[in-house]
Design an enzyme around this catalytic site. Structure first.
Site, PDB file in Angstrom:
ATOM      1  N   ARG A   1       5.042  85.734  31.078  1.00 10.46           N
ATOM      2  CA  ARG A   1       4.372  84.584  29.619  1.00 10.46           C
ATOM      3  C   ARG A   1       4.401  85.781  28.052  1.00 10.46           C
ATOM      4  O   ARG A   1       3.840  86.806  28.764  1.00 10.46           O
ATOM      5  CB  ARG A   1       3.006  84.991  30.083  1.00 10.46           C
ATOM      6  CG  ARG A   1       1.903  83.652  29.119  1.00 10.46           C
ATOM      7  CD  ARG A   1       0.521  83.653  29.440  1.00 10.46           C
ATOM      8  NE  ARG A   1       0.732  82.273  30.113  1.00 10.46           N
ATOM      9  CZ  ARG A   1      -0.454  81.208  30.031  1.00 10.46           C
ATOM     10  NH1 ARG A   1      -1.505  81.633  29.657  1.00 10.46           N
ATOM     11  NH2 ARG A   1      -0.056  80.359  31.132  1.00 10.46           N
TER      12      ARG A   1
ATOM     13  N   HIS B   1       5.756  75.039  29.422  1.00  8.64           N
ATOM     14  CA  HIS B   1       5.073  75.482  30.389  1.00  8.64           C
ATOM     15  C   HIS B   1       5.107  74.108  31.314  1.00  8.64           C
ATOM     16  O   HIS B   1       5.105  74.735  32.205  1.00  8.64           O
ATOM     17  CB  HIS B   1       3.799  75.517  29.930  1.00  8.64           C
ATOM     18  CG  HIS B   1       2.155  75.899  30.232  1.00  8.64           C
ATOM     19  ND1 HIS B   1       3.331  77.049  31.687  1.00  8.64           N
ATOM     20  CD2 HIS B   1       1.177  76.259  30.675  1.00  8.64           C
ATOM     21  CE1 HIS B   1       1.830  77.559  31.826  1.00  8.64           C
ATOM     22  NE2 HIS B   1       0.893  77.006  31.623  1.00  8.64           N
TER      23      HIS B   1
ATOM     24  N   GLN C   1       3.142  74.662  34.630  1.00  7.24           N
ATOM     25  CA  GLN C   1       2.444  73.852  34.586  1.00  7.24           C
ATOM     26  C   GLN C   1       2.997  72.705  35.328  1.00  7.24           C
ATOM     27  O   GLN C   1       1.560  71.455  35.904  1.00  7.24           O
ATOM     28  CB  GLN C   1       1.177  73.543  33.154  1.00  7.24           C
ATOM     29  CG  GLN C   1       0.780  73.063  33.068  1.00  7.24           C
ATOM     30  CD  GLN C   1      -0.989  73.557  33.542  1.00  7.24           C
ATOM     31  OE1 GLN C   1      -1.157  74.686  33.297  1.00  7.24           O
ATOM     32  NE2 GLN C   1      -1.640  72.354  34.108  1.00  7.24           N
TER      33      GLN C   1
ATOM     34  N   ASP D   1      -3.633  69.036  25.299  1.00  6.94           N
ATOM     35  CA  ASP D   1      -3.105  69.834  25.012  1.00  6.94           C
ATOM     36  C   ASP D   1      -3.998  70.313  24.088  1.00  6.94           C
ATOM     37  O   ASP D   1      -4.911  69.286  22.961  1.00  6.94           O
ATOM     38  CB  ASP D   1      -2.399  70.507  25.000  1.00  6.94           C
ATOM     39  CG  ASP D   1      -2.631  71.154  25.803  1.00  6.94           C
ATOM     40  OD1 ASP D   1      -3.349  72.199  25.488  1.00  6.94           O
ATOM     41  OD2 ASP D   1      -0.859  72.238  25.057  1.00  6.94           O
TER      42      ASP D   1
ATOM     43  N   CYS E   1      -4.440  70.290  30.982  1.00  3.70           N
ATOM     44  CA  CYS E   1      -3.724  71.924  31.899  1.00  3.70           C
ATOM     45  C   CYS E   1      -5.063  73.218  31.555  1.00  3.70           C
ATOM     46  O   CYS E   1      -4.938  74.432  32.227  1.00  3.70           O
ATOM     47  CB  CYS E   1      -2.175  72.508  30.591  1.00  3.70           C
ATOM     48  SG  CYS E   1      -2.359  72.909  29.170  1.00  3.70           S
TER      49      CYS E   1
ATOM     50  N   ARG F   1      -2.174  74.780  40.594  1.00  6.28           N
ATOM     51  CA  ARG F   1      -1.414  75.886  39.687  1.00  6.28           C
ATOM     52  C   ARG F   1      -0.869  76.452  41.403  1.00  6.28           C
ATOM     53  O   ARG F   1       0.042  76.659  41.792  1.00  6.28           O
ATOM     54  CB  ARG F   1      -1.936  76.489  38.793  1.00  6.28           C
ATOM     55  CG  ARG F   1      -2.159  75.586  37.423  1.00  6.28           C
ATOM     56  CD  ARG F   1      -1.244  75.299  37.169  1.00  6.28           C
ATOM     57  NE  ARG F   1      -0.374  76.684  36.772  1.00  6.28           N
ATOM     58  CZ  ARG F   1      -0.478  77.784  35.793  1.00  6.28           C
ATOM     59  NH1 ARG F   1      -1.009  77.189  34.640  1.00  6.28           N
ATOM     60  NH2 ARG F   1       0.458  78.672  35.612  1.00  6.28           N
TER      61      ARG F   1
HETATM   62  N1  NVA Z   1      -0.525  74.554  24.225  1.00  4.54           N
HETATM   63  C1  NVA Z   1      -1.677  75.909  25.262  1.00  4.54           C
HETATM   64  C2  NVA Z   1      -1.471  75.760  26.342  1.00  4.54           C
HETATM   65  C3  NVA Z   1      -2.197  76.889  27.034  1.00  4.54           C
HETATM   66  C4  NVA Z   1      -2.189  76.440  28.333  1.00  4.54           C
HETATM   67  C5  NVA Z   1      -0.913  77.353  24.754  1.00  4.54           C
HETATM   68  O1  NVA Z   1       0.630  77.225  24.550  1.00  4.54           O
HETATM   69  O2  NVA Z   1      -1.641  77.817  24.531  1.00  4.54           O
HETATM   70  N1   CP Z   2      -2.816  75.902  32.124  1.00  4.35           N
HETATM   71  C1   CP Z   2      -3.271  77.929  31.779  1.00  4.35           C
HETATM   72  O1   CP Z   2      -1.479  77.740  32.163  1.00  4.35           O
HETATM   73  O2   CP Z   2      -4.128  78.091  31.709  1.00  4.35           O
HETATM   74  P1   CP Z   2      -4.035  79.353  31.730  1.00  4.35           P
HETATM   75  O3   CP Z   2      -3.999  79.783  29.678  1.00  4.35           O
HETATM   76  O4   CP Z   2      -5.994  80.643  32.053  1.00  4.35           O
HETATM   77  O5   CP Z   2      -2.894  80.615  32.428  1.00  4.35           O
END
Ligand code: NVA
Ligand code: CP
Length: 305
Positions: A102, A129, A132, A223, A263, A291
């Site tokens: 990540r 992502h 997800q 989101d 998500c 997930r």
């Molecule tokens: N768009 C959000 C998704 C979190 C799972 C982010 O990148 O923070």
């Molecule tokens: N939806 C998702 O990826 O959640 P986290 O940021 O908690 O991993």
């Protein structure tokens, strides 16, 4: 060997195979069976951003498959102190069987993958992502049961939107994206999705009207308005996204059997109201649980390539 960096690199058949495998392993788990598909295998999990779902689902997932997960925060490994990505990739991939990352820039993930001897999985970048979306589509199979879904995405043109575009383009369903002016999806990713959509028959529509997107939709999703890394823009975004909340009034314009996906993490009173998030149409916690199951399917599928 395959990496899982974006859905763009995967065919419809492969995406459905991964989800089917996840559903099979889910059924086995619910029946009290936890088969050691990845016995003694190790998954390195590199996190340069926060996470609840991604960390817990991958760590529990690899354990349930008979393997072991290593949580590697960039605060603790030398990557965070400037050790080159290509060195980190060669070292970690010489000791582990799979890597999940990540991070911020998608190019970091690509660079890591190009130096890795083992499969690399995207656990979220600024651009995509995809894991997800495996869980989201699994949830649609279970709860929406619609042969020809119409998905309405309301909110920011971000990594989730980009991934929804790729999923729709590959699987061939209708996706309507409503963003405020100035927060539209990246045009090159949209164009690339539209090009793929020509083959699959997918319909991808972008608009600034929430009503246009939601009208008759069978899946409504949103989101956060400020993704990780955009904390400084939060106040401005709260103003700019006025009118883009998914509330009961907006949900009432969707199909009466529509499901609501998110998500998570969710910000109640911003992109979604408490009543929608906790309401009967919401399957967000089933989606979050998926997930675990979808990613177990992914890891086992990757181990067989
Ligand atoms: N768009 C959000 C998704 C979190 C799972 C982010 O990148 O923070
Ligand atoms: N939806 C998702 O990826 O959640 P986290 O940021 O908690 O991993």
């Amino acid at each position: 060997m395959r990496h899982f960096l974006t859905l763009k690199d995967y065919t419809k058949t492969e995406i459905l195979e991964i989800i089917d495998l996840g559903l099979k392993i889910k059924k086995e788990l619910k029946g009290g069976e936890s088969k050691p598909y990845l016995e003694k295998q190790t998954l390195a999990m590199i996190f340069e951003k926060s996470s609840t779902r991604t960390r817990v689902s991958f760590e529990s997932g690899i354990f349930q498959l008979g393997g072991h997960g290593l949580f590697l925060s960039n605060r603790d490994i030398h990557l965070g102190r400037g050790e080159p990505v290509k060195d980190t990739a060669r070292v970690i991939s010489s000791m582990c069987d799979m890597v999940m990352i990540r991070t911020f820039k998608h190019s970091m993930l690509e660079e890591f993958a190009s130096f890795s001897k083992v499969p690399v999985i995207n656990g979220l970048t600024d651009s995509y992502h995809p894991v997800q979306l495996l869980a989201d589509y699994m949830t649609m199979i279970e709860y929406s049961k619609d042969e020809a879904p119409i998905v309405a995405y309301i909110g920011d043109g971000n990594n989730m939107t980009n991934s929804w575009m790729m999923l729709a383009a590959k699987l061939g369903f209708e996706l309507r994206i409503a963003t405020p002016k100035g927060y539209e999806v990246e045009s090159d990713i949209l164009n690339s999705a539209l090009e793929i959509a020509k083959e699959s028959g997918a319909k991808i529509i972008t608009t600034n009207s929430v009503e246009e997107a939601v009208n008759g939709a069978t899946v409504v999703t949103t989101d956060t308005w400020a993704s990780m890394g955009q904390e400084d823009e939060k106040e401005q975004r709260l103003r700019d996204f006025d009118g883009f909340i998914v509330d009961d009034v907006l949900m009432s314009k969707a199909d009466e059997k529509a499901i609501f996906l998110h998500c998570l993490p969710a910000y109640r009173g911003q992109e979604v109201s408490e009543s929608v998030l906790e309401g009967e149409q919401s399957v967000v916690f089933e989606e979050a649980e998926n997930r675990l199951h979808a990613q177990k399917g992914l890891m086992v599928w990757l181990s067989r390539q």
